[in-house]
Design a protein around this motif. Structure first.
Motif, short mmCIF file in Angstrom:
data_model
loop_
_atom_site.label_atom_id
_atom_site.label_comp_id
_atom_site.label_asym_id
_atom_site.label_seq_id
_atom_site.Cartn_x
_atom_site.Cartn_y
_atom_site.Cartn_z
N GLU A 1 0.84 -1.20 0.00
CA GLU A 1 0.00 0.00 0.00
C GLU A 1 0.88 1.25 0.00
N ILE A 2 1.95 1.22 0.78
CA ILE A 2 2.89 2.35 0.80
C ILE A 2 3.51 2.54 -0.58
N LEU A 3 3.88 1.43 -1.21
CA LEU A 3 4.47 1.50 -2.55
C LEU A 3 3.55 2.23 -3.52
N LYS A 4 2.28 1.90 -3.52
CA LYS A 4 1.32 2.57 -4.41
C LYS A 4 1.23 4.06 -4.11
N ILE A 5 1.22 4.41 -2.84
CA ILE A 5 1.14 5.82 -2.45
C ILE A 5 2.41 6.57 -2.88
N MET A 6 3.57 5.96 -2.69
CA MET A 6 4.83 6.59 -3.10
C MET A 6 4.88 6.76 -4.61
N GLN A 7 4.40 5.78 -5.36
CA GLN A 7 4.36 5.91 -6.82
C GLN A 7 3.40 7.02 -7.24
N HIS A 8 2.31 7.21 -6.50
CA HIS A 8 1.39 8.31 -6.77
C HIS A 8 2.11 9.65 -6.56
N PHE A 9 2.88 9.77 -5.47
CA PHE A 9 3.63 11.00 -5.22
C PHE A 9 4.66 11.23 -6.32
N GLU A 10 5.33 10.18 -6.78
CA GLU A 10 6.29 10.35 -7.87
C GLU A 10 5.61 10.93 -9.11
N LYS A 11 4.44 10.41 -9.45
CA LYS A 11 3.70 10.93 -10.61
C LYS A 11 3.28 12.37 -10.38
N ARG A 12 2.85 12.68 -9.17
CA ARG A 12 2.44 14.05 -8.84
C ARG A 12 3.60 15.04 -9.03
N PHE A 13 4.82 14.55 -8.78
CA PHE A 13 6.01 15.38 -8.95
C PHE A 13 6.65 15.17 -10.33
N LYS A 14 5.85 14.64 -11.26
CA LYS A 14 6.22 14.51 -12.68
C LYS A 14 7.41 13.58 -12.93
N ARG A 15 7.49 12.51 -12.16
CA ARG A 15 8.51 11.48 -12.39
C ARG A 15 8.19 10.75 -13.67
N VAL A 16 9.18 10.61 -14.54
CA VAL A 16 9.04 9.87 -15.79
C VAL A 16 10.09 8.76 -15.77
N ARG A 17 9.68 7.53 -16.07
CA ARG A 17 10.61 6.39 -16.09
C ARG A 17 10.99 6.09 -17.54
N GLU A 18 11.99 6.81 -18.04
CA GLU A 18 12.42 6.63 -19.43
C GLU A 18 13.25 5.36 -19.59
N PHE A 19 14.19 5.12 -18.68
CA PHE A 19 15.05 3.94 -18.71
C PHE A 19 15.65 3.77 -17.32
N ARG A 20 16.26 2.63 -17.09
CA ARG A 20 16.84 2.33 -15.77
C ARG A 20 17.88 3.39 -15.38
N ASN A 21 17.75 3.88 -14.16
CA ASN A 21 18.65 4.91 -13.60
C ASN A 21 18.62 6.23 -14.37
N SER A 22 17.51 6.50 -15.06
CA SER A 22 17.40 7.76 -15.79
C SER A 22 17.25 8.92 -14.82
N PRO A 23 17.57 10.14 -15.25
CA PRO A 23 17.35 11.31 -14.41
C PRO A 23 15.88 11.39 -13.99
N ARG A 24 15.63 11.98 -12.82
CA ARG A 24 14.25 12.02 -12.31
C ARG A 24 14.05 13.21 -11.38
N THR A 25 12.80 13.62 -11.29
CA THR A 25 12.44 14.70 -10.38
C THR A 25 12.39 14.20 -8.95
N LEU A 26 11.72 13.07 -8.74
CA LEU A 26 11.56 12.51 -7.40
C LEU A 26 11.47 11.00 -7.50
N ASP A 27 12.34 10.34 -6.78
CA ASP A 27 12.35 8.88 -6.70
C ASP A 27 12.12 8.51 -5.24
#
Length: 161
Positions: free
Chosen positions: A96-122
């Motif tokens: 459940e925490i994982l889903k919430i954290m992934q929601h926060f990542e999306k809210r902060f515009k996290r994009v998963r382009e490729f492994r270890n790619s630059p990110r706004t919030l991980d």
């Protein structure tokens, strides 16, 4: 001359919420240690904004946050990363925490382009109440949590950990 310490660790940063001990009363039964990372935008400000949001969420009680560590990117060479760790109490299960954290990542515009790619919030669940778990969705403790300077340096700087 550039100074690089312990596997790319460069310096510590402080902000409004990092490092900090919170005096919250928690009746939650689990303890989770969450790793924060990012290297796109003003990461220190994003960390403060994230913590401000999670402080208002009754499902969590933040107990403590580490200083922020500036460290060299690994995997994909890019801008330096900033990493920090928070300890929180919750009554939620790890998935459940994982889903919430992934929601926060999306809210902060996290994009998963490729492994270890630059990110706004991980946001990673590093440890969860001394439990071990491993399936195709979640592995606990987080792989590499015990060997990555981006985890063990901030965690080692926290009181009582």
């Amino acid at each position: 001359m550039e100074r690089i310490y312990i596997n790319g660790a460069r310096m510590l940063l402080r902000s409004r919420y990092f490092p900090k001990e919170f005096r919250l009363k928690a009746k939650h039964k689990y303890t989770a240690i969450i790793g924060l990372g990012g290297n796109i935008g003003n990461t220190a400000r994003l960390f403060d904004r994230f913590l401000n949001l999670i402080l208002k969420d009754r499902r969590f009680a933040i107990m403590q946050s580490s200083p922020m560590l500036v460290n060299k990117a690994f995997g994909y060479a890019s801008r330096d990363y900033i990493n920090a760790v928070i300890i929180l109490k919750t009554s939620l299960y790890a998935k459940e925490i994982l889903k919430i954290m992934q929601h926060f990542e999306k809210r902060f515009k996290r994009v998963r382009e490729f492994r270890n790619s630059p990110r706004t919030l991980d946001l990673d669940i590093l440890y969860f109440s001394a439990k071990s778990y491993n399936d195709n969705v979640l592995t606990l403790p987080h792989p590499g949590a015990n060997i990555r300077p981006s985890v063990f340096i901030p965690l080692g700087l926290m009181k009582g950990v």
